[in-house]
Structure formats: C-alpha cells, structure tokens
Scaffold this motif. Sequence first.
Motif, PDB file in Angstrom:
ATOM      1  N   LEU A  85     -37.020 -15.640   1.911  1.00  0.00           N
ATOM      2  CA  LEU A  85     -35.784 -16.551   2.366  1.00  0.00           C
ATOM      3  C   LEU A  85     -34.957 -16.865   1.194  1.00  0.00           C
ATOM      4  CD1 LEU A  85     -37.220 -19.457   4.586  1.00  0.00           C
ATOM      5  CD2 LEU A  85     -35.640 -17.618   5.458  1.00  0.00           C
ATOM      6  N   VAL A  86     -35.423 -17.109   0.157  1.00  0.00           N
ATOM      7  CA  VAL A  86     -34.430 -17.492  -1.032  1.00  0.00           C
ATOM      8  C   VAL A  86     -33.975 -16.087  -1.454  1.00  0.00           C
ATOM      9  CG1 VAL A  86     -34.660 -18.365  -3.405  1.00  0.00           C
ATOM     10  CG2 VAL A  86     -35.852 -19.537  -1.642  1.00  0.00           C
ATOM     11  N   GLN A  87     -34.536 -15.041  -1.668  1.00  0.00           N
ATOM     12  CA  GLN A  87     -34.193 -13.919  -2.083  1.00  0.00           C
ATOM     13  C   GLN A  87     -32.875 -13.363  -1.182  1.00  0.00           C
ATOM     14  OE1 GLN A  87     -35.818 -11.714  -4.538  1.00  0.00           O
ATOM     15  NE2 GLN A  87     -34.221 -10.294  -4.610  1.00  0.00           N
ATOM     16  N   ASN A  88     -33.028 -13.477   0.112  1.00  0.00           N
ATOM     17  CA  ASN A  88     -32.093 -13.029   1.170  1.00  0.00           C
ATOM     18  C   ASN A  88     -30.662 -13.873   0.729  1.00  0.00           C
ATOM     19  OD1 ASN A  88     -33.921 -11.163   2.219  1.00  0.00           O
ATOM     20  ND2 ASN A  88     -34.302 -12.680   4.150  1.00  0.00           N
ATOM     21  N   ARG A  89     -31.163 -15.218   0.473  1.00  0.00           N
ATOM     22  CA  ARG A  89     -29.645 -15.826   0.184  1.00  0.00           C
ATOM     23  C   ARG A  89     -29.119 -15.568  -0.973  1.00  0.00           C
ATOM     24  NH1 ARG A  89     -33.261 -21.486   1.509  1.00  0.00           N
ATOM     25  NH2 ARG A  89     -33.591 -20.886   3.522  1.00  0.00           N
ATOM     26  N   TRP A  90     -29.959 -15.418  -2.132  1.00  0.00           N
ATOM     27  CA  TRP A  90     -29.394 -14.956  -3.468  1.00  0.00           C
ATOM     28  C   TRP A  90     -28.700 -13.551  -3.160  1.00  0.00           C
ATOM     29  CZ3 TRP A  90     -28.391 -16.755  -8.067  1.00  0.00           C
ATOM     30  CH2 TRP A  90     -28.401 -15.964  -9.047  1.00  0.00           C
ATOM     31  N   GLU A  91     -29.228 -12.567  -2.640  1.00  0.00           N
ATOM     32  CA  GLU A  91     -28.465 -11.327  -2.371  1.00  0.00           C
ATOM     33  C   GLU A  91     -27.373 -11.499  -1.693  1.00  0.00           C
ATOM     34  OE1 GLU A  91     -31.653  -8.604  -0.808  1.00  0.00           O
ATOM     35  OE2 GLU A  91     -32.645  -8.635  -2.898  1.00  0.00           O
ATOM     36  N   GLY A  92     -27.572 -12.285  -0.520  1.00  0.00           N
ATOM     37  CA  GLY A  92     -26.332 -12.443   0.142  1.00  0.00           C
ATOM     38  C   GLY A  92     -25.061 -12.992  -0.661  1.00  0.00           C
ATOM     39  N   ILE A  93     -25.228 -14.089  -1.542  1.00  0.00           N
ATOM     40  CA  ILE A  93     -24.244 -14.444  -2.316  1.00  0.00           C
ATOM     41  C   ILE A  93     -23.572 -13.412  -3.193  1.00  0.00           C
ATOM     42  CG2 ILE A  93     -23.720 -16.198  -4.205  1.00  0.00           C
ATOM     43  CD1 ILE A  93     -23.721 -17.543  -1.553  1.00  0.00           C
ATOM     44  N   GLN A  94     -24.378 -12.749  -3.766  1.00  0.00           N
ATOM     45  CA  GLN A  94     -24.224 -11.671  -4.564  1.00  0.00           C
ATOM     46  C   GLN A  94     -23.414 -10.588  -3.857  1.00  0.00           C
ATOM     47  OE1 GLN A  94     -24.717 -12.868  -7.488  1.00  0.00           O
ATOM     48  NE2 GLN A  94     -26.457 -14.064  -6.631  1.00  0.00           N
ATOM     49  N   PHE A  95     -23.704 -10.320  -2.714  1.00  0.00           N
ATOM     50  CA  PHE A  95     -22.754  -9.336  -1.583  1.00  0.00           C
ATOM     51  C   PHE A  95     -21.413 -10.047  -1.421  1.00  0.00           C
ATOM     52  CE2 PHE A  95     -21.796  -7.634   2.208  1.00  0.00           C
ATOM     53  CZ  PHE A  95     -21.837  -6.362   2.003  1.00  0.00           C
ATOM     54  N   LEU A  96     -21.367 -11.320  -1.174  1.00  0.00           N
ATOM     55  CA  LEU A  96     -20.018 -12.023  -0.616  1.00  0.00           C
ATOM     56  C   LEU A  96     -19.247 -11.790  -1.998  1.00  0.00           C
ATOM     57  CD1 LEU A  96     -18.632 -13.917   1.051  1.00  0.00           C
ATOM     58  CD2 LEU A  96     -19.526 -15.841  -0.103  1.00  0.00           C
ATOM     59  N   ARG A  97     -19.816 -12.352  -3.254  1.00  0.00           N
ATOM     60  CA  ARG A  97     -19.041 -12.380  -4.408  1.00  0.00           C
ATOM     61  C   ARG A  97     -18.355 -10.965  -4.688  1.00  0.00           C
ATOM     62  NH1 ARG A  97     -22.567 -14.970  -8.784  1.00  0.00           N
ATOM     63  NH2 ARG A  97     -20.620 -14.447  -9.935  1.00  0.00           N
ATOM     64  N   VAL A 134     -42.479 -24.649  -8.422  1.00  0.00           N
ATOM     65  CA  VAL A 134     -41.272 -23.884  -7.717  1.00  0.00           C
ATOM     66  C   VAL A 134     -40.390 -23.096  -8.496  1.00  0.00           C
ATOM     67  CG1 VAL A 134     -39.109 -24.565  -6.507  1.00  0.00           C
ATOM     68  CG2 VAL A 134     -41.070 -25.833  -6.030  1.00  0.00           C
ATOM     69  N   ASN A 135     -40.242 -23.436  -9.924  1.00  0.00           N
ATOM     70  CA  ASN A 135     -39.676 -22.513 -10.903  1.00  0.00           C
ATOM     71  C   ASN A 135     -40.394 -21.496 -10.983  1.00  0.00           C
ATOM     72  OD1 ASN A 135     -37.312 -23.923 -11.452  1.00  0.00           O
ATOM     73  ND2 ASN A 135     -38.003 -25.207 -13.087  1.00  0.00           N
ATOM     74  N   ASN A 136     -41.639 -21.428 -10.953  1.00  0.00           N
ATOM     75  CA  ASN A 136     -42.627 -20.436 -11.271  1.00  0.00           C
ATOM     76  C   ASN A 136     -42.426 -19.218 -10.230  1.00  0.00           C
ATOM     77  OD1 ASN A 136     -44.111 -19.101 -13.280  1.00  0.00           O
ATOM     78  ND2 ASN A 136     -46.089 -20.009 -12.173  1.00  0.00           N
ATOM     79  N   LEU A 137     -42.415 -19.949  -8.821  1.00  0.00           N
ATOM     80  CA  LEU A 137     -42.417 -19.043  -7.879  1.00  0.00           C
ATOM     81  C   LEU A 137     -41.121 -18.338  -7.832  1.00  0.00           C
ATOM     82  CD1 LEU A 137     -43.549 -18.271  -5.038  1.00  0.00           C
ATOM     83  CD2 LEU A 137     -42.563 -20.226  -4.035  1.00  0.00           C
ATOM     84  N   LEU A 138     -40.151 -19.082  -8.052  1.00  0.00           N
ATOM     85  CA  LEU A 138     -38.558 -18.626  -7.823  1.00  0.00           C
ATOM     86  C   LEU A 138     -38.117 -17.863  -8.768  1.00  0.00           C
ATOM     87  CD1 LEU A 138     -37.036 -21.272  -5.632  1.00  0.00           C
ATOM     88  CD2 LEU A 138     -38.282 -19.386  -4.834  1.00  0.00           C
ATOM     89  N   LYS A 139     -38.928 -17.738 -10.085  1.00  0.00           N
ATOM     90  CA  LYS A 139     -38.297 -17.035 -11.400  1.00  0.00           C
ATOM     91  C   LYS A 139     -37.962 -15.683 -10.914  1.00  0.00           C
ATOM     92  CE  LYS A 139     -38.940 -17.528 -16.209  1.00  0.00           C
ATOM     93  NZ  LYS A 139     -39.847 -17.923 -17.275  1.00  0.00           N
ATOM     94  N   GLU A 140     -38.820 -14.986 -10.110  1.00  0.00           N
ATOM     95  CA  GLU A 140     -38.783 -13.541  -9.701  1.00  0.00           C
ATOM     96  C   GLU A 140     -37.255 -13.293  -9.070  1.00  0.00           C
ATOM     97  OE1 GLU A 140     -42.092 -12.394  -7.175  1.00  0.00           O
ATOM     98  OE2 GLU A 140     -41.056 -10.855  -6.433  1.00  0.00           O
ATOM     99  N   VAL A 141     -36.726 -14.538  -8.354  1.00  0.00           N
ATOM    100  CA  VAL A 141     -35.557 -14.221  -8.076  1.00  0.00           C
ATOM    101  C   VAL A 141     -34.326 -14.624  -8.685  1.00  0.00           C
ATOM    102  CG1 VAL A 141     -33.909 -14.945  -5.875  1.00  0.00           C
ATOM    103  CG2 VAL A 141     -36.223 -15.130  -5.331  1.00  0.00           C
TER     104      VAL A 141
END
Length: 370
Positions: A85-97, A134-141
């Motif tokens: 879910l978080v990855q999709n949001r992150w990629e989505g914002i990069q795409f928009l920008r 949470v930081n550990n989990l999302l570091k990948e993104v």
Amino acid sequence: MNLSYWEYKTWLSNIDYTIVGSGIVGLNTALQLKKRFPQAKVLVLEKGILPQGASTKNAGFACFGSISEILSDLKKHTEEEVLQLVQNRWEGIQFLRANLGDKTIDYQNLGGHEVFLKEHRELYQECRSQLPRVNNLLKEVFKTEAFKAQDNIFGFESIQQQYITSTVEGQIDTGKMMESLVAKVQQSGVTILNAITVESFAENASHVTVKTNCFEFNTKNLLLATNGFAAELIAENVKPSRAQVLITKPIPDLKIKGTFHLDEGYYYFRNIDDRILLGGGRNLDFKGEETAAFGLTPLIQNSLEEILATVILPNTSFEIERRWSGIMGTGTHKRPIVKPLSDRVFCGVRMGGMGIAIGSLVGKNLADLV
Ligand SMILES: Cc1cc2nc3c(=O)[nH]c(=O)nc-3n(C[C@H](O)[C@H](O)[C@H](O)COP(=O)(O)OP(=O)(O)OC[C@H]3O[C@@H](n4cnc5c(N)ncnc54)[C@H](O)[C@@H]3O)c2cc1C
C-alpha cells in the motif's frame, strides 16, 4: 436537445474511448490512452462545470500514511500488504511529480506531523514504541528512517508533548495540479465536455450506447472514473463519503508549516498561502456524511472551528474565509477497484483519502486495461 449534423459528426461520432469523470483518475486515463493510441478519438464527460468530486476539493497532502494509520493497517493486513500500500502511494507521488513538475503543482516537502490529543496518551505511547518497527518495515520504500519524534514547535495546545513526524511527506497546490492536468489533457488532443451527466449506458457487440442528460451517442469503449459517485452507474462496493473543509483568511506571521494529522487522522490541516486549511470530523456523523450530496453541517463546521480555536491557533485570532465539501469514494477495503466490467466497459474507482498519491497511477492502470 437536438444536436445538429455538425455537432454530432464533429464531437460525438467515431469515439474510441469515452471516460466518465474528469478528476485526477479520469484525466490520467485520458493522457495514457492518448500516449498508447495517438490516433484514437478520446472524449471525457464531466458533470460539473469544473471537475466536481474530490480532486478539486481536497487538502493537497502528498502523504503515505501517518504512523497511527500504518499501525492500524498492520492490525488488519499482513506486513507485505501494508508495504505494498505504502509503496503504491510512494510510486504514485513520484509519477505525479514527474508528470506535471514540482514547480507547476507547487510540491513542497515540508514534512507531515501526526499530532496526538492529550486524551490519546495510550495511542501516542503505542506509536512511540512502534517507531523502530515501522521505520524498519518502510525503509525498503523510503530508503530512510522516515518517522521521528519532534517537539511541539508550532505551539499547539491540549496535545501530547511531541509529534511523530514523517520527513518524507509533502504538500501540493491542488488547484494548480488540476488546472495543469486539464491543460495537458486538452493539449494532447482529448475533448473534455463539461456539464454533461452520464445517466446510463447499454452495451452490445460492437459498441456502448451512452445516455447523458443532453444527448445519446455510441463509443467503442467506456471507462468509468466516477469514484464516490460510482454506485449511480455500476454495482461495485464503493460508498460516497462527504468530507467538509474550511480555510481561514490570511494570518499575519503564521509560523505553522507542513501537513498535520490529528485525532487518528479524523482531522487534517496544513498551511497554504499564510492560511490554515482544516478538514475532517466525519467521525461525528458517519451515517449523515455517507452521501454524494455536497453540503455543510453545523455539527461538523462547529467542531472544525473549535479545534482551530483550542488546539491549532489557541493564541491567535482568525477569521474563516471559505467552507466547502467534497465527495470521496470509500469501501471496506483500502485498495482501489481497477478492473474490466465487460469487454468494453472498465472502471477505476474507490480512491479513499489517498487519491493525490494513487490517482495518477490508477488512471494509467485503468487505461492499460483496454
Ligand atoms: C475534503 C477532501 C480532502 C482530501 N484530502 C486529500 C489529501 O490531502 N490527499 C489525498 O491524497 N487525497 C485527499 N482526498 C482524496 C482525493 O481527493 C480523492 O481520492 C481523489 O481526488 C479522487 O479522484 P477521482 O478522480 O477518483 O475522483 P473525483 O475527483 O471525485 O472525480 C470523479 C469525477 O466524476 C464526475 N462524475 C461523477 N459521476 C458522473 C456522471 N454520471 N457523469 C459525468 N461525470 C460524473 C464527478 O463530477 C467528478 O469530477 C481528499 C478528498 C476530499 C473530499
């Protein structure tokens, strides 16, 4: 209305793709269709004089989930699902920008802060203690430890001592984003017709017949990007969810900068043009706000004003300049519905409160279904 021969021939014949809805999803669908099929005739139908759902009404947070939201998601989903879910949001914002440019949409990475009310001590402590997980989990993104505790530098009242800040969160100017997106779609050769409501459609072997409030016509394919209004045309699990907002007049010397999530995200506020924009309060009347009708209620507007006066701007005088509402599409699951409904009809709906983050990619994915 009786259309002339010329009107029908020029605007409504030989349509390859008709998109219903000119929000962030519908417009990105149009762009991607033109990219894939430059010769195709693409038409967007929009019931509002301007886009009239959520895309021109929102708060403009470029966010990926506050800490309490991510922890709440982790209780209902696996770590892999939350990461996705978080990855999709992150990629989505990069795409928009990348698509529109940071300057055009006024993207600013000012950080996002979750602010905990005094009475939410338990939640605050849980979020604090789960920070490393949470930081550990999302570091990948994020490729960094995105969340950190931060002192109450903006002088909010009735809150816990520290915020939990997401260093990667940003904000955009929603109006600039939508204006530039509309311009880009029109420049690509797509026709957008406003003030046209699609009332129904019927499919046969060679085309889809679309009935609107003004005329009827045929299209080879129909793509529905109507989000919170989806249930008016199709039987998918999407409910309308109204969200109310207000904005202050400019406040001299306003120090508050960034995007803020309060009361587990039921309230959200940000700085914009020396003002505070504040929305939320749906939790005060979930049933009443489950509507596709725009409108304001004293219950919610009063609660927004009270939060402004007691928590956000306790020692500053302010006046409200404008109030409005928008309609989101929500459901039991956070994932959007992007799928074919038949050989010629497709939908991309149910963006929830994350359409800025995911809307551009959902639009692209919808176009890629055909
Ligand atoms: C107050 C508010 C604050 C928000 N804040 C944020 C935020 O900070 N960050 C974030 O990521 N997201 C936020 N959101 C959510 C985000 O705005 C939405 O998820 C996103 O805009 C959805 O885009 P969309 O294109 O799917 O839908 P919409 O923008 O609603 O577009 C659908 C369009 O379809 C049109 N339409 C519907 N039915 C018909 C019909 N029958 N015929 C013709 N046209 C039709 C509508 O008029 C509308 O323009 C917020 C939403 C609201 C309401």
